[in-house]
Design a protein around this motif. Structure first.
Motif: not given
Length: 174
Positions: A79-81, A129-131, A58-59, A50-52
Protein backbone atom coordinates in the motif's frame (compact mmCIF):
# COMPACT_ATOMS: atom_id res chain seq x y z
CA UNK A 1 -21.33 2.18 12.77
CA UNK A 2 -21.64 5.92 12.09
CA UNK A 3 -17.85 6.23 11.90
CA UNK A 4 -17.72 3.33 9.44
CA UNK A 5 -20.20 5.05 7.10
CA UNK A 6 -18.18 8.28 7.23
CA UNK A 7 -14.99 6.40 6.42
CA UNK A 8 -16.64 4.52 3.56
CA UNK A 9 -17.89 7.83 2.12
CA UNK A 10 -14.34 9.21 2.35
CA UNK A 11 -13.04 6.09 0.61
CA UNK A 12 -15.61 6.56 -2.15
CA UNK A 13 -14.58 10.21 -2.55
CA UNK A 14 -10.89 9.29 -2.72
CA UNK A 15 -11.54 6.47 -5.18
CA UNK A 16 -13.15 9.03 -7.49
CA UNK A 17 -10.74 11.91 -6.80
CA UNK A 18 -7.47 10.00 -7.32
CA UNK A 19 -8.24 8.81 -10.89
CA UNK A 20 -9.64 12.24 -11.78
CA UNK A 21 -6.48 13.91 -10.48
CA UNK A 22 -4.30 11.53 -12.48
CA UNK A 23 -6.42 12.12 -15.61
CA UNK A 24 -6.12 15.89 -15.16
CA UNK A 25 -2.36 15.61 -14.77
CA UNK A 26 -2.12 13.49 -17.91
CA UNK A 27 -4.17 16.10 -19.75
CA UNK A 28 -1.79 18.95 -18.94
CA UNK A 29 -0.12 19.94 -22.19
CA UNK A 30 2.36 22.43 -20.74
CA UNK A 31 5.01 20.50 -18.88
CA UNK A 32 6.73 21.80 -15.77
CA UNK A 33 10.52 21.68 -15.85
CA UNK A 34 11.49 19.77 -12.72
CA UNK A 35 14.88 18.78 -14.10
CA UNK A 36 16.40 15.89 -15.97
CA UNK A 37 16.17 13.59 -12.93
CA UNK A 38 12.46 13.07 -13.66
CA UNK A 39 13.35 11.09 -16.81
CA UNK A 40 14.61 8.33 -14.48
CA UNK A 41 11.27 8.08 -12.69
CA UNK A 42 9.92 5.60 -15.24
CA UNK A 43 12.49 3.05 -14.08
CA UNK A 44 11.52 3.58 -10.45
CA UNK A 45 7.83 3.32 -11.36
CA UNK A 46 8.49 -0.02 -13.12
CA UNK A 47 10.53 -1.23 -10.15
CA UNK A 48 7.77 -0.26 -7.72
CA UNK A 49 5.19 -2.16 -9.78
CA UNK A 50 7.40 -5.24 -9.80
CA UNK A 51 8.10 -5.04 -6.09
CA UNK A 52 4.40 -4.54 -5.39
CA UNK A 53 3.61 -7.72 -7.34
CA UNK A 54 6.10 -9.66 -5.22
CA UNK A 55 4.73 -8.18 -1.98
CA UNK A 56 1.16 -9.04 -2.95
CA UNK A 57 2.08 -12.65 -3.68
CA UNK A 58 4.13 -12.87 -0.47
CA UNK A 59 1.22 -11.39 1.51
CA UNK A 60 -1.13 -13.92 -0.04
CA UNK A 61 1.19 -16.81 0.83
CA UNK A 62 1.63 -15.55 4.40
CA UNK A 63 -2.11 -15.35 5.02
CA UNK A 64 -2.65 -18.79 3.47
CA UNK A 65 -0.15 -20.05 6.06
CA UNK A 66 -2.01 -18.11 8.77
CA UNK A 67 0.91 -15.75 9.38
CA UNK A 68 -1.12 -12.59 9.92
CA UNK A 69 1.82 -10.51 11.15
CA UNK A 70 3.88 -10.93 7.97
CA UNK A 71 0.74 -10.72 5.83
CA UNK A 72 -0.02 -7.32 7.35
CA UNK A 73 3.57 -6.16 6.84
CA UNK A 74 3.54 -7.17 3.16
CA UNK A 75 0.20 -5.53 2.49
CA UNK A 76 1.05 -2.29 4.31
CA UNK A 77 4.31 -2.10 2.38
CA UNK A 78 2.48 -2.75 -0.91
CA UNK A 79 0.00 0.00 0.00
CA UNK A 80 2.82 2.42 0.87
CA UNK A 81 4.54 1.62 -2.43
CA UNK A 82 1.25 2.28 -4.22
CA UNK A 83 1.18 5.72 -2.64
CA UNK A 84 4.78 6.39 -3.69
CA UNK A 85 3.92 5.12 -7.17
CA UNK A 86 1.11 7.69 -7.56
CA UNK A 87 3.39 10.55 -6.51
CA UNK A 88 6.21 9.48 -8.86
CA UNK A 89 3.76 8.85 -11.70
CA UNK A 90 2.32 12.36 -11.34
CA UNK A 91 5.79 13.92 -11.08
CA UNK A 92 6.90 12.12 -14.23
CA UNK A 93 3.85 13.06 -16.26
CA UNK A 94 3.74 16.73 -15.27
CA UNK A 95 7.37 17.13 -16.32
CA UNK A 96 7.78 14.84 -19.37
CA UNK A 97 6.07 14.29 -22.69
CA UNK A 98 4.40 10.93 -23.30
CA UNK A 99 6.63 8.33 -24.89
CA UNK A 100 5.68 7.27 -28.40
CA UNK A 101 5.16 3.60 -29.22
CA UNK A 102 5.50 4.23 -32.95
CA UNK A 103 8.66 2.10 -33.17
CA UNK A 104 6.80 -1.06 -32.17
CA UNK A 105 5.75 -3.73 -34.64
CA UNK A 106 1.99 -3.93 -35.31
CA UNK A 107 1.37 -7.03 -33.17
CA UNK A 108 3.56 -5.71 -30.37
CA UNK A 109 1.64 -2.41 -30.48
CA UNK A 110 -1.70 -4.19 -30.26
CA UNK A 111 -0.55 -6.22 -27.26
CA UNK A 112 0.93 -3.09 -25.69
CA UNK A 113 -2.29 -1.11 -26.08
CA UNK A 114 -4.43 -3.99 -24.84
CA UNK A 115 -2.26 -4.26 -21.71
CA UNK A 116 -2.10 -0.48 -21.28
CA UNK A 117 -5.85 0.08 -21.61
CA UNK A 118 -6.78 -2.87 -19.38
CA UNK A 119 -4.12 -1.69 -16.89
CA UNK A 120 -5.59 1.82 -16.81
CA UNK A 121 -9.20 0.64 -16.43
CA UNK A 122 -8.31 -1.84 -13.70
CA UNK A 123 -6.10 0.70 -11.90
CA UNK A 124 -9.08 3.07 -11.70
CA UNK A 125 -11.34 0.34 -10.32
CA UNK A 126 -8.82 -1.10 -7.86
CA UNK A 127 -8.36 2.15 -5.90
CA UNK A 128 -11.69 1.75 -4.09
CA UNK A 129 -11.12 -1.96 -3.43
CA UNK A 130 -7.64 -1.40 -2.01
CA UNK A 131 -8.84 1.42 0.25
CA UNK A 132 -11.75 -0.69 1.50
CA UNK A 133 -9.54 -3.73 2.06
CA UNK A 134 -7.06 -1.65 4.04
CA UNK A 135 -9.80 0.02 6.08
CA UNK A 136 -11.56 -3.24 6.91
CA UNK A 137 -8.30 -4.92 7.89
CA UNK A 138 -7.05 -2.05 10.03
CA UNK A 139 -10.44 -1.61 11.72
CA UNK A 140 -10.54 -5.36 12.43
CA UNK A 141 -13.60 -5.98 10.24
CA UNK A 142 -12.06 -9.24 9.08
CA UNK A 143 -15.16 -10.80 7.48
CA UNK A 144 -15.72 -7.67 5.38
CA UNK A 145 -12.00 -7.62 4.59
CA UNK A 146 -12.12 -11.23 3.37
CA UNK A 147 -15.10 -10.46 1.12
CA UNK A 148 -13.48 -7.45 -0.54
CA UNK A 149 -10.03 -9.03 -1.01
CA UNK A 150 -11.55 -11.77 -3.15
CA UNK A 151 -11.78 -9.03 -5.77
CA UNK A 152 -8.99 -6.78 -4.60
CA UNK A 153 -6.10 -9.23 -4.67
CA UNK A 154 -6.43 -10.47 -8.27
CA UNK A 155 -7.25 -7.01 -9.56
CA UNK A 156 -4.36 -5.33 -7.73
CA UNK A 157 -1.97 -8.08 -8.79
CA UNK A 158 -3.11 -7.70 -12.41
CA UNK A 159 -2.54 -3.94 -12.26
CA UNK A 160 0.95 -4.31 -10.81
CA UNK A 161 1.99 -7.06 -13.25
CA UNK A 162 0.62 -5.26 -16.31
CA UNK A 163 2.35 -2.12 -15.06
CA UNK A 164 5.64 -3.99 -15.32
CA UNK A 165 4.74 -5.44 -18.73
CA UNK A 166 3.78 -2.02 -20.11
CA UNK A 167 6.99 -0.52 -18.71
CA UNK A 168 9.14 -3.25 -20.26
CA UNK A 169 7.42 -2.87 -23.63
CA UNK A 170 7.76 0.93 -23.81
CA UNK A 171 11.14 1.32 -22.05
CA UNK A 172 13.26 0.95 -25.21
CA UNK A 173 11.55 4.09 -26.52
CA UNK A 174 12.29 6.39 -23.58
Amino acid sequence: MKESKKTEKLILALSIAVPILVALVLGIRTKIDLGAWTKQLTHWIGFINGLTSLLLVAGYLFIKNKNTIWHKRMMLTAFALGSVFIVLYILYHISNENTSSSGMAILERRIYFFLLISHIICSIVVVRFVLLAMYYALSNQIERHKKVVKWTFPLWLYVSITGVAVYLMISPYY
